[in-house]
Motif scaffolding. Structure first.
Motif, PDB file in Angstrom:
ATOM      1  N   LEU A 213      -6.464   3.185  -1.692  1.00 37.36           N
ATOM      2  CA  LEU A 213      -6.835   2.034  -1.079  1.00 37.36           C
ATOM      3  C   LEU A 213      -7.898   0.886  -1.871  1.00 37.36           C
ATOM      4  O   LEU A 213      -7.749  -0.207  -1.553  1.00 37.36           O
ATOM      5  CB  LEU A 213      -7.897   2.700  -0.211  1.00 37.36           C
ATOM      6  CG  LEU A 213      -8.690   1.947   0.943  1.00 37.36           C
ATOM      7  CD1 LEU A 213      -7.488   1.005   1.747  1.00 37.36           C
ATOM      8  CD2 LEU A 213      -9.503   2.700   1.840  1.00 37.36           C
TER       9      LEU A 213
ATOM     10  N   GLY B 228      -5.336  -1.297   5.429  1.00 36.13           N
ATOM     11  CA  GLY B 228      -4.939  -0.460   4.229  1.00 36.13           C
ATOM     12  C   GLY B 228      -5.523   0.954   4.251  1.00 36.13           C
ATOM     13  O   GLY B 228      -4.642   1.930   4.081  1.00 36.13           O
TER      14      GLY B 228
ATOM     15  N   ALA C 243       0.923  -1.085  -0.109  1.00 35.14           N
ATOM     16  CA  ALA C 243      -0.110   0.090  -0.043  1.00 35.14           C
ATOM     17  C   ALA C 243       0.796   1.282  -0.205  1.00 35.14           C
ATOM     18  O   ALA C 243       0.491   2.031  -0.589  1.00 35.14           O
ATOM     19  CB  ALA C 243      -0.847  -0.226   1.333  1.00 35.14           C
TER      20      ALA C 243
ATOM     21  N   LEU D 127      -5.677  -1.621  -4.289  1.00 28.82           N
ATOM     22  CA  LEU D 127      -5.112  -2.707  -3.494  1.00 28.82           C
ATOM     23  C   LEU D 127      -5.966  -4.102  -3.503  1.00 28.82           C
ATOM     24  O   LEU D 127      -5.446  -4.913  -3.158  1.00 28.82           O
ATOM     25  CB  LEU D 127      -4.661  -2.295  -1.969  1.00 28.82           C
ATOM     26  CG  LEU D 127      -3.702  -1.191  -1.912  1.00 28.82           C
ATOM     27  CD1 LEU D 127      -3.729  -0.802  -0.347  1.00 28.82           C
ATOM     28  CD2 LEU D 127      -2.462  -1.723  -2.472  1.00 28.82           C
TER      29      LEU D 127
END
Length: 320
Positions: A194, A259, A144, A197
């Motif tokens: 975000l 995350g 991330a 991912l």
């Protein structure tokens, strides 16, 4: 369905109770725990005892826990060690920003994952499928913080298309529309970081599930009856193929929250993630404890939502 939801909520009560005990003991067992934080060398013994009494640390651990639990049930998580504000007030200030980022990123991730997964399944073993597979594996392997820094450097630093961090442009007086547009621009990079991912892995689950559904007998029957490919895909295949994805999203809720924490740190987003890092740095244990318990509560809640969605997406599923 109503009885099932009530039963699941009742089952969640002892689970939350055990979770709160584990988190409470973990906070007090950490090196430099609450007792050591309040040991101010600039205070004499009487001053330190008064400080410990103010935060309730002069009592046995089990009494501290039950007092904390009783107060938490009415929304009182104590006072922050660093700012001396009520923890509930601090969380109320930070939670809306996190819910906004989390909600938008979840919608974007689910939309892209379903779209790319279905496209890859329909175009199985073609160049489109191979390209999406390579991109997915690349996304799964990318951490991330690396993805966030890449997007910052490309779109903010190099191309100057989007803001680097924060939620608004400081020092500029906007009218309501421009203020909304400015906030939207600040939201783009954190949302992309975000959501991307999880799009990579979720699209692979969606691809496998869609391929399996397309091979079922009822799909062959619909095809033999002359149903159009679009109608077959959206009326029959998609609703059944999305059920495994619901399970994966519910299981990975904790990873999504993790995350979000890293993403908020990268983009200086004033939400719960930034608060968690700050509280960890200054050892603000009342805030950390409240955040850990609330995170566990959200995980349990989302698993309940996933179970309910099973019945909505597939009418064959019945809860006795």
């Amino acid at each position: 369905m109503g009885r099932y939801i009530i039963r699941r909520l009742l089952q969640a009560i002892p689970l939350l109770f055990l979770l709160s005990i584990a988190m409470f003991l973990l906070i007090h067992a950490m090196p430099g725990g609450p007792d050591e934080v309040l040991n101010n060398p600039n205070l004499d013994n009487a001053g330190q005892q008064a400080l410990r009494a103010e935060f309730g640390l002069d009592q046995p651990l089990y009494i501290q826990y039950f007092k904390w639990l009783g107060n938490s049930l009415v929304g009182n998580f104590g006072f922050s060690f660093s700012t001396h504000q009520r923890v509930s007030e601090i969380l109320a200030q930070r939670l809306p920003a996190t819910l906004q980022l989390f909600g938008v990123a979840l919608v974007v991730a689910l939309g892209l994952a379903i779209l790319l997964g279905v496209l890859s399944a329909v175009r199985q073993n073609t160049s489109v499928d191979y390209i999406l597979t390579v991109i997915s594996y690349f996304g799964i392997a990318l951490p991330a913080f690396i993805l966030g820094l890449f997007l910052q450097d490309i779109f903010a630093v190099q191309l100057h298309l989007l803001p680097v961090s924060g939620t608004t442009t400081l020092g500029v007086d906007f009218d309501p529309f421009n203020a909304f547009y400015d906030h939207f621009l600040h939201l783009i990079l954190p949302t992309l970081t975000l959501s991307l991912l999880f799009v990579a892995s979720w699209s692979r689950y969606m691809r496998s599930s869609t391929i399996e559904v397309l091979k079922q007998d009822y799909m062959r029957t619909a095809r033999a009856k002359g149903a159009s490919p679009v109608a077959m895909l959206f009326r029959h295949a998609l609703r059944n193929a999305v059920i495994p994805l619901i399970t994966v999203v519910a299981i990975e809720f904790g990873s999504i929250a993790g995350g979000a924490t890293i993403t908020e740190r990268i983009y200086a987003w004033p939400g719960m993630g930034s608060l968690f890092f700050y509280s960890l740095e200054v050892r603000d244990y009342p805030v950390l404890l409240a955040m850990l318990v609330l995170s566990g509560t959200f995980v349990i809640f989302f698993n309940l939502v996933a179970d309910v969605l099973y019945g909505i997406m597939d009418p064959r599923i019945r809860y006795s």
